[in-house]
Scaffold this motif. Structure first.
Motif, PDB file in Angstrom:
ATOM      1  N   PRO A  71      -9.815   2.956   0.750  1.00  0.00           N
ATOM      2  CA  PRO A  71      -9.982   4.233   1.911  1.00  0.00           C
ATOM      3  C   PRO A  71      -9.190   4.108   3.070  1.00  0.00           C
ATOM      4  CG  PRO A  71     -11.642   2.532   2.452  1.00  0.00           C
ATOM      5  CD  PRO A  71     -10.570   2.160   1.030  1.00  0.00           C
ATOM      6  N   PRO A  89       0.795  -1.251  -0.070  1.00  0.00           N
ATOM      7  CA  PRO A  89       0.135   0.097   0.053  1.00  0.00           C
ATOM      8  C   PRO A  89       0.845   1.310   0.164  1.00  0.00           C
ATOM      9  CG  PRO A  89      -0.742  -1.468   1.634  1.00  0.00           C
ATOM     10  CD  PRO A  89       0.840  -1.976   1.294  1.00  0.00           C
ATOM     11  N   TYR A  90       0.432   2.505  -0.667  1.00  0.00           N
ATOM     12  CA  TYR A  90       1.268   3.520  -0.928  1.00  0.00           C
ATOM     13  C   TYR A  90       0.387   4.655  -0.672  1.00  0.00           C
ATOM     14  CZ  TYR A  90       5.084   6.485  -1.265  1.00  0.00           C
ATOM     15  OH  TYR A  90       6.058   7.358  -1.289  1.00  0.00           O
ATOM     16  N   GLU A  91       0.734   5.691   0.350  1.00  0.00           N
ATOM     17  CA  GLU A  91      -0.167   6.685   0.725  1.00  0.00           C
ATOM     18  C   GLU A  91      -0.023   8.098  -0.180  1.00  0.00           C
ATOM     19  OE1 GLU A  91      -1.757   7.713   4.518  1.00  0.00           O
ATOM     20  OE2 GLU A  91      -0.486   6.305   5.346  1.00  0.00           O
ATOM     21  N   THR A 128      -4.056   8.162   8.257  1.00  0.00           N
ATOM     22  CA  THR A 128      -5.695   7.886   8.027  1.00  0.00           C
ATOM     23  C   THR A 128      -5.967   6.514   8.454  1.00  0.00           C
ATOM     24  OG1 THR A 128      -6.068   9.415   6.192  1.00  0.00           O
ATOM     25  CG2 THR A 128      -7.456   7.296   6.192  1.00  0.00           C
ATOM     26  N   GLN A 142       6.751   7.372   2.941  1.00  0.00           N
ATOM     27  CA  GLN A 142       5.342   8.219   2.364  1.00  0.00           C
ATOM     28  C   GLN A 142       5.036   9.238   3.016  1.00  0.00           C
ATOM     29  OE1 GLN A 142       2.457   4.747   2.119  1.00  0.00           O
ATOM     30  NE2 GLN A 142       3.981   3.306   2.608  1.00  0.00           N
ATOM     31  N   VAL A 143       4.215  10.341   2.413  1.00  0.00           N
ATOM     32  CA  VAL A 143       3.953  11.427   2.951  1.00  0.00           C
ATOM     33  C   VAL A 143       2.270  11.003   3.545  1.00  0.00           C
ATOM     34  CG1 VAL A 143       3.135  13.849   2.879  1.00  0.00           C
ATOM     35  CG2 VAL A 143       5.107  13.076   1.792  1.00  0.00           C
ATOM     36  N   SER A 144       1.989  10.844   4.624  1.00  0.00           N
ATOM     37  CA  SER A 144       0.883  10.316   5.250  1.00  0.00           C
ATOM     38  C   SER A 144      -0.131  11.227   6.153  1.00  0.00           C
ATOM     39  CB  SER A 144       1.200   9.146   6.087  1.00  0.00           C
ATOM     40  OG  SER A 144       0.256   8.523   6.667  1.00  0.00           O
ATOM     41  N   ARG A 149       2.573  -5.389   9.308  1.00  0.00           N
ATOM     42  CA  ARG A 149       3.185  -4.075   8.978  1.00  0.00           C
ATOM     43  C   ARG A 149       3.679  -3.063  10.330  1.00  0.00           C
ATOM     44  NH1 ARG A 149      -0.338  -4.468   4.562  1.00  0.00           N
ATOM     45  NH2 ARG A 149       0.826  -5.091   2.536  1.00  0.00           N
ATOM     46  N   TRP A 199      -5.146   6.117  -1.361  1.00  0.00           N
ATOM     47  CA  TRP A 199      -4.077   5.061  -1.121  1.00  0.00           C
ATOM     48  C   TRP A 199      -4.165   4.198  -2.592  1.00  0.00           C
ATOM     49  CZ3 TRP A 199      -2.265   2.989   3.559  1.00  0.00           C
ATOM     50  CH2 TRP A 199      -2.602   3.515   4.500  1.00  0.00           C
ATOM     51  N   LYS A 228       6.107   8.821   6.948  1.00  0.00           N
ATOM     52  CA  LYS A 228       5.632   7.513   7.438  1.00  0.00           C
ATOM     53  C   LYS A 228       6.494   6.436   6.832  1.00  0.00           C
ATOM     54  CE  LYS A 228       2.107   4.105   6.861  1.00  0.00           C
ATOM     55  NZ  LYS A 228       0.743   3.966   6.363  1.00  0.00           N
TER      56      LYS A 228
END
Lengths: 121, 320
Positions: free
Chosen positions: A54, A23-25, B77, B72-74, B306, A88, B94
Motif C-alpha cells: 500500500p 518498488p515500482y509505482e 502515496t 515512475q508515474v507516481s 532511497r 505498488w 518520480k
C-alpha cells in the motif's frame, strides 16, 4: 488510446539467494504483466513471487498468484499477469543453484536476469 | 518578447498564457517546445543508460551508467497519509534511487535544436528521502539532524538533485550545462547550495579508450567531489519537516546555446546569475550528435536511503 508503460526493472543483474526488486509505482494501471528473461544461464531455478504494497514500505505476497518457477539452466522467459494490485508492485525472488542441497554452486555464480514490468490503464 | 509578434502580439500571447490555468504557472519564452504534465504519462522522460555494443550486450555498459532506474508515474502515496497527489491532478514523475550510497536515478528528455539561442526549462518539483519505519531509536538522528518535533533526520538523508543538459553542435562540439542542488555533502552534512561541475562528464568512449573507469555508485556527472564548485550561498528549501509532506517548488533555468553558457537559475523567490559559471566542453569532437539538445534530471543518495525527486510538470521553451 490507453496509457501503457514498460519499465525495465532489472537489465542483467546476477541473482543469488533471496532478493527483491525495487518498488515500482503503477497506481494508474489496471493491469500489469511481468516478464523475466534469463540472459546468462546458470544451472538451477529461480522462484518469483509477486508482491503488493500500500505504501512502498510494507509488502505482502499477492493473494491470488502462486510463485512462478523459472528454470535458469538455459536462456528462457516466463511471464504472468497481475490485476487488482493497488499502487505498488515488486518481485520477491529466490535463486537456487542446481546443487543447492549439495553445497557450493559449481560455477560460483547465479543467473543474470532481465525483468520487465508492462502496465496499462 | 517574441521577435515575430510585435508588442501587441506579445501582449496577446501573454494574456493567453495568463488565461490558461496549466500554463500560467510558467513564464515561457516565445515558443514552447515541450509541455509535460505527468497526468498523461511519462511524456518522453525516460531512463538514461550508457552505450553498449552491437549485440545489445548490456554488460558492456559502464558500471556507473547501467542502473539509473526507470522513472515512475507516481500519485505520491505515503504510509502515513495515503495519496498526496501532485501540484495539479493526481500524478507526478518520480525518480527513485536504490538504497545504496551513491546510487543515482536519471530521467532524460531528448530533443534537437532547430536554431541556437535561449532555451528555458521550467518545472515544479519536490524532493524527499524515503520514510523509515521500525523501532530503532538511532533513526531519530542522522547527519547532525535530530528529531526535535520540527526537524526530521530524513532531511539529511537526501543527497542531491541535478538538472542538466547534453548539447552538441558546431561540428561535434559537445558540452553540458549543469546545476545541482547539493542538499548534503557526500559525508551527509547539510550543505544546501547550488553547485556546478568544472569538468565534462566522463563518457563511454573515454572508458573504452582506457582513460577512465568508474565504479557502480560513482557520480556520473563529475565523479570527484572537488570538481563541484558552489554557484550560490546556502539556499534553504521547503522540505517541510517529515519525509511524507510534498511541497512544490518552482524552478526556472535559462541557458544560451548560442553562447554555450548558463544564464540564470530561479528557484522560488531567488534568482542566480549564472553568466560567469564556466561550461567546459569536451576536447574531442563527437559524431552523430549534431544539434543534440538533451535535458536530464537526476537524484543521488549519499545516505543509502532511497531518495526521490518528483516533477509535477516540465516546460521547455525557446526564443527561436
Amino acid at each position: 488510446m490507453r496509457h501503457a508503460q514498460t519499465a525495465v526493472l532489472e537489465r542483467g543483474a546476477e541473482f543469488t539467494g533471496e532478493f527483491a526488486t525495487e518498488p515500482y509505482e503503477v497506481p494508474w494501471a489496471a493491469e500489469a504483466r511481468f516478464f523475466v528473461q534469463v540472459i546468462d544461464p546458470a544451472p538451477g531455478t529461480v522462484t518469483l513471487t509477486t508482491q503488493l504494497s500500500p505504501d512502498g514500505l510494507n509488502w505482502i505476497d499477492a493473494e491470488h498468484l502462486a510463485g512462478v518457477e523459472l528454470d535458469t539452466t538455459g536462456v528462457g522467459m516466463v511471464t504472468w499477469r497481475v490485476r487488482e494490485f493497488g499502487g505498488w508492485l515488486r518481485l520477491r525472488g529466490a535463486a537456487r543453484p542446481a546443487d543447492a542441497d549439495g553445497g557450493t554452486h559449481p560455477t560460483g555464480r547465479g543467473p543474470r536476469l532481465r525483468i520487465h514490468l508492462v502496465a496499462k490503464e | 518578447m517574441s521577435p515575430h509578434l510585435g508588442s501587441t502580439g506579445e501582449q496577446v500571447r501573454r494574456g493567453m498564457l495568463a488565461a490558461d490555468p496549466a500554463l500560467s504557472r510558467f513564464d515561457p519564452l516565445p515558443r514552447i517546445l515541450t509541455y509535460d504534465n505527468f497526468d498523461t504519462g511519462t511524456n518522453g522522460w525516460t531512463e538514461l543508460i550508457g552505450n553498449y555494443d552491437g549485440n545489445g550486450d548490456l554488460s558492456t555498459v559502464d558500471d556507473h551508467m547501467r542502473d539509473f532506474r526507470p522513472p515512475q508515474v507516481s500519485n505520491c502515496t505515503f504510509f502515513d497519509t495515503g495519496t498526496h497527489g501532485a501540484l495539479t491532478g493526481d500524478y507526478a514523475l518520480k525518480l527513485a534511487t536504490r538504497p545504496y550510497v551513491g546510487h543515482t536515478a536519471v530521467a532524460i528528455r531528448r530533443l534537437t535544436m532547430a536554431r541556437k539561442g535561449l532555451v528555458q526549462l521550467e518545472t515544479h518539483f519536490s524532493y524527499k528521502a524515503e520514510a523509515t519505519l521500525g523501532t530503532d531509536a538511532g533513526n531519530n538522528s542522522f547527519g547532525g539532524v535530530t528529531w526535535d518535533g520540527n526537524l526530521h533526520p530524513s532531511e539529511a538523508q537526501f543527497g542531491a538533485f541535478t538538472v542538466a543538459t547534453d548539447i552538441c553542435g558546431d561540428g561535434g562540439l559537445r558540452y553540458h550545462t549543469v546545476m545541482r542542488y547539493r542538499n548534503t555533502t557526500v559525508d551527509n552534512e547539510l550543505d544546501q547550495r547550488w553547485v556546478y561541475p568544472v569538468v565534462p562528464e566522463p563518457t563511454p568512449r573515454e572508458h573504452l579508450e582506457g582513460k577512465v573507469k568508474l565504479a557502480y555508485g560513482d557520480d556520473f556527472t563529475a565523479p570527484d567531489p572537488a570538481d563541484w564548485q558552489p554557484a550560490s550561498e546556502p539556499m534553504a528549501m521547503c522540505y517541510n519537516e517529515v519525509p511524507t509532506k510534498v511541497n512544490w517548488h518552482y524552478l526556472r533555468w535559462l541557458i544560451d546555446t548560442d553562447a554555450r553558457r548558463n544564464v540564470e537559475l530561479q528557484v522560488n523567490d531567488t534568482t542566480l546569475d549564472l553568466r560567469e559559471v564556466p561550461v567546459p566542453a569536451y576536447s574531442d569532437r563527437y559524431d552523430s550528435l549534431e544539434n543534440l539538445l538533451n535535458f536530464y534530471f537526476s537524484v543521488r543518495t549519499h545516505s543509502g536511503v532511497r531518495n526521490f525527486l518528483y516533477l509535477d510538470s516540465v516546460l521547455v521553451s525557446v526564443d527561436w
